[in-house]
Design a protein around this motif. Structure first.
Motif, mmCIF file in Angstrom:
data_model
loop_
_atom_site.group_PDB
_atom_site.id
_atom_site.type_symbol
_atom_site.label_atom_id
_atom_site.label_comp_id
_atom_site.label_asym_id
_atom_site.label_seq_id
_atom_site.Cartn_x
_atom_site.Cartn_y
_atom_site.Cartn_z
ATOM 1 N N GLU A 139 5.561 5.473 -9.564
ATOM 2 C CA GLU A 139 4.394 6.338 -9.718
ATOM 3 C C GLU A 139 3.361 5.752 -10.666
ATOM 4 O O GLU A 139 2.177 5.999 -10.519
ATOM 5 C CB GLU A 139 4.817 7.717 -10.223
ATOM 6 C CG GLU A 139 5.489 8.532 -9.158
ATOM 7 C CD GLU A 139 5.332 10.005 -9.381
ATOM 8 O OE1 GLU A 139 4.191 10.455 -9.598
ATOM 9 O OE2 GLU A 139 6.347 10.701 -9.319
ATOM 10 N N GLU A 140 3.830 4.988 -11.637
ATOM 11 C CA GLU A 140 2.917 4.401 -12.610
ATOM 12 C C GLU A 140 2.290 3.105 -12.113
ATOM 13 O O GLU A 140 1.362 2.587 -12.735
ATOM 14 C CB GLU A 140 3.665 4.160 -13.922
ATOM 15 C CG GLU A 140 4.080 5.456 -14.590
ATOM 16 C CD GLU A 140 5.045 5.269 -15.744
ATOM 17 O OE1 GLU A 140 5.426 4.118 -16.039
ATOM 18 O OE2 GLU A 140 5.435 6.290 -16.342
ATOM 19 N N SER A 141 2.779 2.592 -10.995
ATOM 20 C CA SER A 141 2.257 1.347 -10.436
ATOM 21 C C SER A 141 1.049 1.634 -9.540
ATOM 22 O O SER A 141 1.165 2.323 -8.527
ATOM 23 C CB SER A 141 3.339 0.648 -9.612
ATOM 24 O OG SER A 141 2.769 -0.408 -8.856
ATOM 25 N N VAL A 142 -0.080 1.097 -9.915
ATOM 26 C CA VAL A 142 -1.287 1.264 -9.098
ATOM 27 C C VAL A 142 -1.055 0.715 -7.695
ATOM 28 O O VAL A 142 -1.498 1.293 -6.706
ATOM 29 C CB VAL A 142 -2.486 0.557 -9.773
ATOM 30 C CG1 VAL A 142 -3.711 0.580 -8.884
ATOM 31 C CG2 VAL A 142 -2.791 1.193 -11.113
ATOM 32 N N TRP A 143 -0.329 -0.395 -7.604
ATOM 33 C CA TRP A 143 -0.107 -1.042 -6.312
ATOM 34 C C TRP A 143 0.774 -0.213 -5.394
ATOM 35 O O TRP A 143 0.503 -0.113 -4.192
ATOM 36 C CB TRP A 143 0.466 -2.446 -6.518
ATOM 37 C CG TRP A 143 -0.534 -3.330 -7.175
ATOM 38 C CD1 TRP A 143 -0.518 -3.771 -8.461
ATOM 39 C CD2 TRP A 143 -1.748 -3.826 -6.593
ATOM 40 N NE1 TRP A 143 -1.638 -4.526 -8.720
ATOM 41 C CE2 TRP A 143 -2.420 -4.574 -7.579
ATOM 42 C CE3 TRP A 143 -2.328 -3.707 -5.340
ATOM 43 C CZ2 TRP A 143 -3.630 -5.210 -7.352
ATOM 44 C CZ3 TRP A 143 -3.547 -4.346 -5.111
ATOM 45 C CH2 TRP A 143 -4.176 -5.078 -6.108
ATOM 46 N N VAL A 144 1.816 0.398 -5.922
ATOM 47 C CA VAL A 144 2.685 1.231 -5.082
ATOM 48 C C VAL A 144 1.896 2.425 -4.552
ATOM 49 O O VAL A 144 1.987 2.762 -3.368
ATOM 50 C CB VAL A 144 3.941 1.685 -5.850
ATOM 51 C CG1 VAL A 144 4.756 2.668 -5.025
ATOM 52 C CG2 VAL A 144 4.801 0.489 -6.233
ATOM 53 N N VAL A 145 1.118 3.044 -5.402
ATOM 54 C CA VAL A 145 0.304 4.186 -4.971
ATOM 55 C C VAL A 145 -0.658 3.757 -3.861
ATOM 56 O O VAL A 145 -0.811 4.443 -2.849
ATOM 57 C CB VAL A 145 -0.448 4.811 -6.168
ATOM 58 C CG1 VAL A 145 -1.428 5.880 -5.698
ATOM 59 C CG2 VAL A 145 0.541 5.390 -7.172
ATOM 60 N N LYS A 146 -1.289 2.603 -4.021
ATOM 61 C CA LYS A 146 -2.203 2.099 -2.989
ATOM 62 C C LYS A 146 -1.463 1.828 -1.682
ATOM 63 O O LYS A 146 -1.946 2.165 -0.601
ATOM 64 C CB LYS A 146 -2.894 0.816 -3.458
ATOM 65 C CG LYS A 146 -3.962 1.033 -4.482
ATOM 66 C CD LYS A 146 -4.616 -0.290 -4.851
ATOM 67 C CE LYS A 146 -5.688 -0.099 -5.895
ATOM 68 N NZ LYS A 146 -6.401 -1.344 -6.177
ATOM 69 N N GLU A 147 -0.302 1.181 -1.788
ATOM 70 C CA GLU A 147 0.464 0.831 -0.586
ATOM 71 C C GLU A 147 0.886 2.077 0.186
ATOM 72 O O GLU A 147 0.770 2.124 1.417
ATOM 73 C CB GLU A 147 1.693 0.007 -0.967
ATOM 74 C CG GLU A 147 1.328 -1.369 -1.478
ATOM 75 C CD GLU A 147 2.441 -2.032 -2.270
ATOM 76 O OE1 GLU A 147 3.583 -1.516 -2.288
ATOM 77 O OE2 GLU A 147 2.170 -3.077 -2.884
ATOM 78 N N ILE A 148 1.345 3.098 -0.527
ATOM 79 C CA ILE A 148 1.748 4.334 0.145
ATOM 80 C C ILE A 148 0.523 5.033 0.729
ATOM 81 O O ILE A 148 0.573 5.567 1.836
ATOM 82 C CB ILE A 148 2.527 5.254 -0.818
ATOM 83 C CG1 ILE A 148 3.824 4.578 -1.255
ATOM 84 C CG2 ILE A 148 2.810 6.607 -0.186
ATOM 85 C CD1 ILE A 148 4.730 4.131 -0.106
ATOM 86 N N GLY A 149 -0.578 4.997 0.025
ATOM 87 C CA GLY A 149 -1.813 5.572 0.556
ATOM 88 C C GLY A 149 -2.251 4.884 1.838
ATOM 89 O O GLY A 149 -2.643 5.536 2.806
ATOM 90 N N VAL A 150 -2.167 3.565 1.865
ATOM 91 C CA VAL A 150 -2.518 2.813 3.074
ATOM 92 C C VAL A 150 -1.550 3.145 4.202
ATOM 93 O O VAL A 150 -1.960 3.368 5.344
ATOM 94 C CB VAL A 150 -2.538 1.287 2.785
ATOM 95 C CG1 VAL A 150 -2.618 0.488 4.076
ATOM 96 C CG2 VAL A 150 -3.706 0.946 1.878
ATOM 97 N N ALA A 151 -0.257 3.185 3.884
ATOM 98 C CA ALA A 151 0.750 3.496 4.910
ATOM 99 C C ALA A 151 0.493 4.873 5.522
ATOM 100 O O ALA A 151 0.503 5.030 6.748
ATOM 101 C CB ALA A 151 2.151 3.424 4.321
#
Length: 77
Positions: free
Chosen positions: A21-33
């Protein structure tokens, strides 16, 4: 390479952790998915208060837990 990989898959498994949750990249990746209408399967090994961003993104998604059961207590979101 992650955007290319997201185009090729139908399902994304999200290891749901405080660190994710604190990773900007994970949030972006899930948003893209989710934007590409991919199925996202969140898996949570340890219980913690899910933050606002993932709570919003996963509001209608069943979250699997370590016991193989899904979270039914929406207060954890």
């Amino acid at each position: 390479m992650i955007p290319v990989a997201l185009n090729k898959v139908q399902v994304v498994v999200l290891l749901l952790t405080q660190e994710a949750e604190e990773s900007v990249w994970v949030v972006k990746e899930i948003g893209v998915a989710l934007g590409k209408r991919k199925s996202v399967i969140p898996y949570r090994r340890e219980m913690y208060q899910i933050g606002d961003t993932f709570g919003f993104m996963l509001a209608d998604v069943q979250i699997l837990t370590d016991e193989g059961n899904s979270d039914t207590d929406k207060d954890l979101l």
